[in-house]
Every structure is written in structure tokens, then in C-alpha cells.
Design a protein around this motif. Structure first.
Motif, PDB file in Angstrom:
ATOM      1  N   VAL A   4     -13.444   2.865  31.438  1.00 24.18           N
ATOM      2  CA  VAL A   4     -13.266   4.295  31.159  1.00 24.18           C
ATOM      3  C   VAL A   4     -14.073   5.143  32.133  1.00 24.18           C
ATOM      4  O   VAL A   4     -13.642   6.241  32.527  1.00 24.18           O
ATOM      5  CB  VAL A   4     -13.640   4.617  29.692  1.00 24.18           C
ATOM      6  CG1 VAL A   4     -15.123   4.405  29.434  1.00 24.18           C
ATOM      7  CG2 VAL A   4     -13.243   6.052  29.358  1.00 24.18           C
ATOM      8  N   ILE A   5     -15.234   4.666  32.573  1.00 23.08           N
ATOM      9  CA  ILE A   5     -16.001   5.412  33.574  1.00 23.08           C
ATOM     10  C   ILE A   5     -15.223   5.484  34.885  1.00 23.08           C
ATOM     11  O   ILE A   5     -15.183   6.519  35.551  1.00 23.08           O
ATOM     12  CB  ILE A   5     -17.384   4.760  33.783  1.00 23.08           C
ATOM     13  CG1 ILE A   5     -18.247   4.973  32.539  1.00 23.08           C
ATOM     14  CG2 ILE A   5     -18.088   5.350  35.002  1.00 23.08           C
ATOM     15  CD1 ILE A   5     -19.564   4.236  32.561  1.00 23.08           C
ATOM     16  N   ALA A   6     -14.574   4.349  35.255  1.00 22.52           N
ATOM     17  CA  ALA A   6     -13.778   4.337  36.493  1.00 22.52           C
ATOM     18  C   ALA A   6     -12.615   5.319  36.414  1.00 22.52           C
ATOM     19  O   ALA A   6     -12.294   6.002  37.391  1.00 22.52           O
ATOM     20  CB  ALA A   6     -13.258   2.919  36.746  1.00 22.52           C
ATOM     21  N   VAL A   7     -11.995   5.426  35.247  1.00 26.38           N
ATOM     22  CA  VAL A   7     -10.852   6.334  35.085  1.00 26.38           C
ATOM     23  C   VAL A   7     -11.280   7.793  35.151  1.00 26.38           C
ATOM     24  O   VAL A   7     -10.526   8.662  35.614  1.00 26.38           O
ATOM     25  CB  VAL A   7     -10.131   6.028  33.756  1.00 26.38           C
ATOM     26  CG1 VAL A   7      -9.060   7.076  33.457  1.00 26.38           C
ATOM     27  CG2 VAL A   7      -9.495   4.646  33.807  1.00 26.38           C
ATOM     28  N   THR A   8     -12.510   8.099  34.717  1.00 26.55           N
ATOM     29  CA  THR A   8     -12.966   9.493  34.690  1.00 26.55           C
ATOM     30  C   THR A   8     -13.482   9.969  36.046  1.00 26.55           C
ATOM     31  O   THR A   8     -13.817  11.149  36.195  1.00 26.55           O
ATOM     32  CB  THR A   8     -14.089   9.666  33.658  1.00 26.55           C
ATOM     33  OG1 THR A   8     -15.170   8.765  33.966  1.00 26.55           O
ATOM     34  CG2 THR A   8     -13.589   9.389  32.255  1.00 26.55           C
ATOM     35  N   ARG A   9     -13.575   9.069  37.042  1.00 21.58           N
ATOM     36  CA  ARG A   9     -14.052   9.505  38.363  1.00 21.58           C
ATOM     37  C   ARG A   9     -12.956  10.241  39.114  1.00 21.58           C
ATOM     38  O   ARG A   9     -11.755  10.118  38.804  1.00 21.58           O
ATOM     39  CB  ARG A   9     -14.502   8.298  39.190  1.00 21.58           C
ATOM     40  CG  ARG A   9     -15.632   7.472  38.588  1.00 21.58           C
ATOM     41  CD  ARG A   9     -16.907   8.262  38.420  1.00 21.58           C
ATOM     42  NE  ARG A   9     -16.951   8.930  37.111  1.00 21.58           N
ATOM     43  CZ  ARG A   9     -17.835   9.855  36.771  1.00 21.58           C
ATOM     44  NH1 ARG A   9     -18.732  10.251  37.650  1.00 21.58           N
ATOM     45  NH2 ARG A   9     -17.823  10.378  35.578  1.00 21.58           N
ATOM     46  N   THR A  10     -13.375  11.005  40.131  1.00 17.77           N
ATOM     47  CA  THR A  10     -12.414  11.750  40.955  1.00 17.77           C
ATOM     48  C   THR A  10     -11.477  10.800  41.680  1.00 17.77           C
ATOM     49  O   THR A  10     -10.251  10.977  41.701  1.00 17.77           O
ATOM     50  CB  THR A  10     -13.158  12.631  41.977  1.00 17.77           C
ATOM     51  OG1 THR A  10     -14.065  13.490  41.283  1.00 17.77           O
ATOM     52  CG2 THR A  10     -12.166  13.476  42.771  1.00 17.77           C
ATOM     53  N   GLU A  11     -12.072   9.753  42.312  1.00 17.77           N
ATOM     54  CA  GLU A  11     -11.271   8.708  42.937  1.00 17.77           C
ATOM     55  C   GLU A  11     -11.106   7.591  41.908  1.00 17.77           C
ATOM     56  O   GLU A  11     -11.986   6.752  41.727  1.00 17.77           O
ATOM     57  CB  GLU A  11     -11.956   8.190  44.191  1.00 17.77           C
ATOM     58  CG  GLU A  11     -12.095   9.241  45.288  1.00 17.77           C
ATOM     59  CD  GLU A  11     -12.790   8.686  46.516  1.00 17.77           C
ATOM     60  OE1 GLU A  11     -13.171   7.503  46.476  1.00 17.77           O
ATOM     61  OE2 GLU A  11     -12.944   9.438  47.486  1.00 17.77           O
ATOM     62  N   LYS A  12     -10.012   7.603  41.212  1.00 19.22           N
ATOM     63  CA  LYS A  12      -9.814   6.698  40.084  1.00 19.22           C
ATOM     64  C   LYS A  12      -9.710   5.253  40.565  1.00 19.22           C
ATOM     65  O   LYS A  12      -9.033   4.956  41.538  1.00 19.22           O
ATOM     66  CB  LYS A  12      -8.552   7.075  39.298  1.00 19.22           C
ATOM     67  CG  LYS A  12      -8.607   8.467  38.717  1.00 19.22           C
ATOM     68  CD  LYS A  12      -7.385   8.756  37.886  1.00 19.22           C
ATOM     69  CE  LYS A  12      -7.402  10.198  37.374  1.00 19.22           C
ATOM     70  NZ  LYS A  12      -8.548  10.466  36.541  1.00 19.22           N
ATOM     71  N   GLY A  13     -10.411   4.358  39.859  1.00 22.95           N
ATOM     72  CA  GLY A  13     -10.380   2.942  40.186  1.00 22.95           C
ATOM     73  C   GLY A  13      -9.573   2.179  39.161  1.00 22.95           C
ATOM     74  O   GLY A  13     -10.139   1.535  38.277  1.00 22.95           O
ATOM     75  N   ASN A  14      -8.268   2.264  39.236  1.00 24.34           N
ATOM     76  CA  ASN A  14      -7.412   1.573  38.274  1.00 24.34           C
ATOM     77  C   ASN A  14      -7.608   0.054  38.253  1.00 24.34           C
ATOM     78  O   ASN A  14      -7.484  -0.567  37.202  1.00 24.34           O
ATOM     79  CB  ASN A  14      -5.942   1.908  38.542  1.00 24.34           C
ATOM     80  CG  ASN A  14      -5.611   3.352  38.168  1.00 24.34           C
ATOM     81  OD1 ASN A  14      -6.249   3.918  37.288  1.00 24.34           O
ATOM     82  ND2 ASN A  14      -4.644   3.937  38.845  1.00 24.34           N
ATOM     83  N   PRO A  15      -7.880  -0.592  39.400  1.00 22.48           N
ATOM     84  CA  PRO A  15      -8.106  -2.045  39.349  1.00 22.48           C
ATOM     85  C   PRO A  15      -9.255  -2.443  38.426  1.00 22.48           C
ATOM     86  O   PRO A  15      -9.207  -3.509  37.806  1.00 22.48           O
ATOM     87  CB  PRO A  15      -8.415  -2.403  40.809  1.00 22.48           C
ATOM     88  CG  PRO A  15      -7.722  -1.354  41.602  1.00 22.48           C
ATOM     89  CD  PRO A  15      -7.852  -0.099  40.786  1.00 22.48           C
ATOM     90  N   ILE A  16     -10.288  -1.600  38.315  1.00 19.35           N
ATOM     91  CA  ILE A  16     -11.418  -1.931  37.438  1.00 19.35           C
ATOM     92  C   ILE A  16     -10.962  -1.982  35.992  1.00 19.35           C
ATOM     93  O   ILE A  16     -11.293  -2.915  35.247  1.00 19.35           O
ATOM     94  CB  ILE A  16     -12.558  -0.905  37.624  1.00 19.35           C
ATOM     95  CG1 ILE A  16     -13.088  -0.955  39.056  1.00 19.35           C
ATOM     96  CG2 ILE A  16     -13.681  -1.185  36.630  1.00 19.35           C
ATOM     97  CD1 ILE A  16     -14.176   0.035  39.348  1.00 19.35           C
ATOM     98  N   ALA A  17     -10.199  -0.994  35.573  1.00 15.25           N
ATOM     99  CA  ALA A  17      -9.669  -0.995  34.207  1.00 15.25           C
ATOM    100  C   ALA A  17      -8.737  -2.184  33.998  1.00 15.25           C
ATOM    101  O   ALA A  17      -8.725  -2.813  32.935  1.00 15.25           O
ATOM    102  CB  ALA A  17      -8.937   0.313  33.931  1.00 15.25           C
ATOM    103  N   GLY A  18      -7.951  -2.514  35.035  1.00 14.34           N
ATOM    104  CA  GLY A  18      -7.056  -3.664  34.930  1.00 14.34           C
ATOM    105  C   GLY A  18      -7.810  -4.966  34.762  1.00 14.34           C
ATOM    106  O   GLY A  18      -7.420  -5.829  33.970  1.00 14.34           O
ATOM    107  N   VAL A  19      -8.907  -5.109  35.503  1.00 16.61           N
ATOM    108  CA  VAL A  19      -9.726  -6.312  35.367  1.00 16.61           C
ATOM    109  C   VAL A  19     -10.346  -6.376  33.976  1.00 16.61           C
ATOM    110  O   VAL A  19     -10.433  -7.446  33.358  1.00 16.61           O
ATOM    111  CB  VAL A  19     -10.815  -6.346  36.459  1.00 16.61           C
ATOM    112  CG1 VAL A  19     -11.824  -7.460  36.179  1.00 16.61           C
ATOM    113  CG2 VAL A  19     -10.191  -6.538  37.832  1.00 16.61           C
TER     114      VAL A  19
END
Length: 214
Positions: A4-19
Motif C-alpha cells: 500500500v505504501i508503494a501504491v500511494t507514491r507518486t511513481e507507483k510500484g505495482n510490482p511490489i504490490a504484485g509480489v
């Protein structure tokens, strides 16, 4: 939380949520499917319960991070509905935590018991040169049961009485049932081994005497 922290960033890190989803949700779900396919219901219910726990706490982690970052609501919720949501979240947490706490405590007791049994076997048998070829620990039996079998050791009645006294003196093992699997064939093998050892010792003595004579 990382997802959820990765999703709330400006540059979204979708792979992190996927992992996070791949590591938290897929393994228990696959195990539940395996248990369902093979009819092993303990696998199915245990893995599915773990899947539910992970789902609930992914939602709770998302809720807490969003509240911490003070994101504004898109839809204003009235106080009554907000209270209902809090009650539902509290009930879900209780339903998930209470059984898992009990299971964790049961697992801790089982591991502690297994460690005590291993320590007892090491001190009373292995260090004395007895080779254990079979070991089975039944923690759920009443009383708890430990089954052992040895390669070349035959236990007499006096040995069982001594082992019972040692077990009762151990607070972690007091009251368990110790079963040692052995038969007359085992006793015969022990006797053969003793006879062979005596013959070998006699041969060594004769050889040493011959060397001295020469």
C-alpha cells in the motif's frame, strides 16, 4: 504495508504490490486447492484459514496506512456507517487473531515437547552409544506417546523402570508413555553381537600374546 505504501507514491510500484500478493495469497490458496483436490481436509481448512488471515490483514494494513497519510475521502460517510465499519473491522480482527493465537500457542507447546524429547534421547541413549533407528512422537495422544526402536540395544524390565523414573523426574516429560519396539529377534541379534565381540577380543588377546612370544 509495503504494497500500500508503494501504491500511494507518486511513481507507483505495482510490482511490489504484485509480489506481496504472490507471497501472501497464492501459496495458501494453492495449498487449499491441493487439499480440496486430494480430499485432505486438514490441508484445505488450514491453508484457507491462512488465506483469510492474510486477506484481512492486507485490508487492515491498507486502511491504517491510508488513515496515517490522511487521504481525503471521495465519498463522505455518515457517523453511523463509519461506526458500523469500525465494528466490522474489530470483529474480523478478533475472529482471525483468537484462533491463530491458540494455534500458535499449541504449536509452541508441541515444539517445546519435541525439543525436550530430543534432548532426553540425546542424553540417555545417543551419548551412551545406542543407535536410534525409529522415532515417533504423538503429541495429541492422551497421554503423550513416544515410540523408539534401537539398532542393537535390548531393554530388560529393570531398564524400563529406570527410564520411567528418569521421565517422571523431568518436568517437561512427566506423564508421557514411552514405547520401545523390540522383539526376540532383536535380543538374538544383540546376543550374537556380544558373542562376536567376545570372539574378536579373544583373537586380539591371542595375537598380542603371539607377538610377545615372537
Amino acid at each position: 504495508m509495503v504494497g500500500v505504501i508503494a501504491v500511494t507514491r507518486t511513481e507507483k510500484g505495482n510490482p511490489i504490490a504484485g509480489v506481496a500478493i504472490a507471497t501472501a495469497l497464492m501459496p495458501p490458496l494453492c495449498t487449499a486447492g491441493y487439499g480440496l483436490a486430494t480430499g485432505q481436509w486438514s490441508f484445505f481448512f488450514g491453508a484457507f484459514y491462512l488465506y483469510c488471515i492474510n486477506c484481512v490483514f492486507i485490508g487492515i494494513a491498507t486502511f491504517l496506512i491510508i488513515k496515517y497519510l490522511r487521504y481525503s475521502l471521495k465519498i463522505q460517510v455518515d457517523a453511523k456507517k463509519a461506526k458500523q465499519v469500525k465494528i466490522i473491522i474489530s470483529v474480523l480482527i478478533a475472529v482471525m487473531i483468537l484462533p491463530s493465537s491458540y494455534l500458535a500457542y499449541s504449536l509452541y507447546k508441541q515444539q517445546k515437547f519435541s525439543k525436550s524429547v530430543d534432548s532426553f534421547i540425546e542424553n540417555e541413549f545417543t551419548q551412551k552409544g545406542f543407535t536410534v533407528i525409529y522415532k515417533k512422537i504423538d503429541f495429541n495422544a492422551s497421554p503423550k506417546k513416544v515410540e523408539l526402536a534401537f539398532l542393537s540395544k535390548y531393554f530388560e524390565k529393570s531398564d524400563f523402570l529406570q527410564l520411567d523414573s528418569l521421565i517422571n523426574a523431568n518436568q517437561d516429560l512427566k506423564g508421557i508413555k514411552l514405547v520401545i519396539r523390540q522383539d526376540n529377534a532383536n535380543k538374538l541379534n544383540v546376543l550374537k553381537g556380544n558373542i562376536l565381540n567376545q570372539i574378536k577380543n579373544s583373537e586380539r588377546n591371542l595375537n598380542s600374546k603371539d607377538i610377545k612370544i615372537l
